[in-house]
Structures are given as C-alpha cells and as structure tokens.
Design an enzyme around this catalytic site. Structure first.
Site, PDB file in Angstrom:
ATOM      1  N   CYS A 158       4.666  -7.562   5.630  1.00  0.00           N
ATOM      2  CA  CYS A 158       4.138  -8.924   5.590  1.00  0.00           C
ATOM      3  C   CYS A 158       4.778  -9.800   6.683  1.00  0.00           C
ATOM      4  CB  CYS A 158       4.321  -9.517   4.203  1.00  0.00           C
ATOM      5  SG  CYS A 158       3.263 -10.946   3.876  1.00  0.00           S
ATOM      6  N   HIS A 271       1.300  -5.562   0.873  1.00  0.00           N
ATOM      7  CA  HIS A 271       2.505  -5.245   0.105  1.00  0.00           C
ATOM      8  C   HIS A 271       2.386  -3.869  -0.549  1.00  0.00           C
ATOM      9  CE1 HIS A 271       4.695  -9.243  -0.142  1.00  0.00           C
ATOM     10  NE2 HIS A 271       3.624  -9.509   0.568  1.00  0.00           N
ATOM     11  N   GLU A 273       4.534  -2.440  -2.312  1.00  0.00           N
ATOM     12  CA  GLU A 273       5.252  -2.418  -3.587  1.00  0.00           C
ATOM     13  C   GLU A 273       4.516  -3.156  -4.697  1.00  0.00           C
ATOM     14  OE1 GLU A 273       6.360  -6.482  -2.057  1.00  0.00           O
ATOM     15  OE2 GLU A 273       5.701  -4.553  -1.254  1.00  0.00           O
TER      16      GLU A 273
END
Length: 292
Positions: A158, A271, A273
C-alpha cells in the site's frame, strides 16, 4: 485502545482487536465496522458478525482445536528467514506481521523512527508497511535509500508501493472515490513504463503459484500514476474494462503491483493480509517475496 506516554512527551497508542473481555464469568466480545459515505447498514452488520465470530466460537466451543492451515509444496515455510517490518503508523500492522510469521519467518516490527537500529539484525527481507497520509509524511525515501545501500530485499504494501514509485521518480494520483475496505479484482501481467508488454516471467516472483486474476482488499486513496519510472514494471492492475467503484475510467485501470527491473524490490497496492484477500494467496505472495 491502549497506550503510553513516553519520557519525551510523545503519546503512542494501539488498538486491541479481536479480543474477549471476561468479567465475573461473562464474556464480552466487541466488533465494529468502518462507516463511510457509501456504507450499506446490512453489510456493515454482517461484517461485525464475521469479525466477532472467531472470538465467539472460542467462548462457546473452548475445546475445539483450530484447523491447521496446510502448507502445500508451493508454500515452503521460511524457517530460517528474518524479516524487519517497518511500521509507518498503520492500524493493522500487526496483522501483516502475523501473516509474515505464518511463513515461518522471525519477524521484528519496528516504528519507522527506530528502523535503522533494527537493520543490524541483517534481515532477509524488509517490508514497508501501509500507513496513513503520503510517503513524504514519513520520509520513506530515506529508508529506501538506506535499504538499497545495505543490499536488502524490499517488499512494499500500500503506502510501501506509493513510496517506491515516488522514490524512483514517479508521481502519485488521488482517487476520485476512496477505496477503504473495498474489494476489487486484479489482473496479473507485465507492462513496461511505455505500455509495452513483457513475457510473464518479467512480472517477478510475487505472483508465482497465484492465478492470473483474483480478488483483493483495497484501503487507499493514493495510487501510482502512469507512466511509471522506467526502472519499474507494472505487474498487476485492476481488471481492465471492469468498473471498480474508485471513480477511475475502467479503460485505464490503476496500477496494483510493481517490480523493479534489476533490484530485489516489489510492492502491491492492495492488502495481502486482509480477510478480503484470499488468505492462501496473501500468504503465498509473502512467501514469494523472499525470492526477490
């Protein structure tokens, strides 16, 4: 939230998420959702239920053992690897750290102001975390300079991608509509700064063993503008021709991943995660980052 006041007067705080508070035999589970201008109340309610489900199940079924996530042959554990995760004040940096630990690596998470000291551990990979604001707010370029001089692999997430684009001379744009907690489909490819296409192997290792398109989580309003710096290859974008809700023309889908042509540097705008990105794919990408 929890925090402390340091001797120099700085206040450092953090959020406690996915926790259970037990008092006098009663368990309390709290969960919330991000309310934005286009939030749908029913969807937000479902999100809170999903976030609370693991803690609720732990209370209701305390003797159930968690299902082990198996590592396929394409997902070897990085047992001997060390990672320094530089935190640019991101709310969910420890979620990213947890994913990195699931690869089997040893992870040190350190605030950007203390990152130089952590590099003495000679990590196999340095990860530039997400974060609020712009890369210049944190002086990320000076961190990249230091990492390049020391010869470390760099993987950005990001804000990390935006920082790499700016560091090598690129520019950032701002989305007409912010994409915070939104999902989009991305396409993997290899495209040069001039729009020319490269063979798939030029896309680098990050998407090895991943499908050519998949859904990812987005939490950003800034993005790397084309043309990218000549030294960078665009390795993924929003699926062309599909409106993603960010206000950008579907015929000009924004850059979602990059790879340096000659240096061990790569980054993703999304992202890996997040629960909105397939956990198996997110983990695979982080494992692949060790091959930069």
């Amino acid at each position: 939230s929890i925090g402390y006041v340091a001797f120099d007067g700085h206040l450092n705080t953090g959020l406690t998420l996915r926790t259970v508070r037990i008092k006098e035999g009663v368990a309390e589970v709290r969960a919330g959702a991000t309310l934005l201008f286009d939030s749908v109340p029913e969807s937000e309610e479902k999100e809170t239920e999903l976030k609370a489900s693991a803690c609720l199940n732990a209370v209701r079924n305390p003797h159930d053992l968690p299902v082990e996530i198996g590592h396929t042959p394409s997902m070897p554990k990085q047992a001997d690897h060390r990672v320094v995760l530089i935190d640019f004040e991101d709310s969910f940096v420890h979620t990213l750290a947890n994913y990195l630990r699931q690869t089997g690596a040893t992870v040190i998470t350190v605030r950007h102001s203390q990152a130089e000291h952590a590099l003495a551990s000679k990590p196999d990979l340095v990860v530039l975390s997400p974060g609020p604001g712009r890369p210049t707010d944190f002086g990320v370029s000076k961190h990249i300079d230091r990492l390049l001089k020391m010869g470390f692999r760099i993987f950005g997430v990001c804000l990390g991608l935006q920082s790499i684009v700016e560091h090598f001379g690129g520019k950032l744009g701002q989305l007409p509509l912010p994409m915070h907690g939104k999902h989009s489909e991305v396409k993997v490819h290899a495209v040069g700064h001039d729009g020319s296409c490269f063979p798939a192997e030029k896309a680098g290792p990050i998407f090895k063993s991943c499908p050519s398109s998949f859904v990812v989580a987005r939490y950003h309003s800034l993005y790397g503008l084309r043309p990218l710096p000549e030294c960078l290859v665009e390795t993924a974008s929003i699926m062309p021709g599909v409106s993603s809700g960010d206000g950008v023309e579907a015929s000009q889908p924004i850059v979602m991943a990059i790879q340096h042509k000659t240096l061990p540097i790569a980054a993703v705008q999304f992202h890996p995660e997040s629960i909105l990105t397939s956990p198996e794919l997110g983990l695979q990408m982080l494992i692949n980052a060790f091959s930069l």
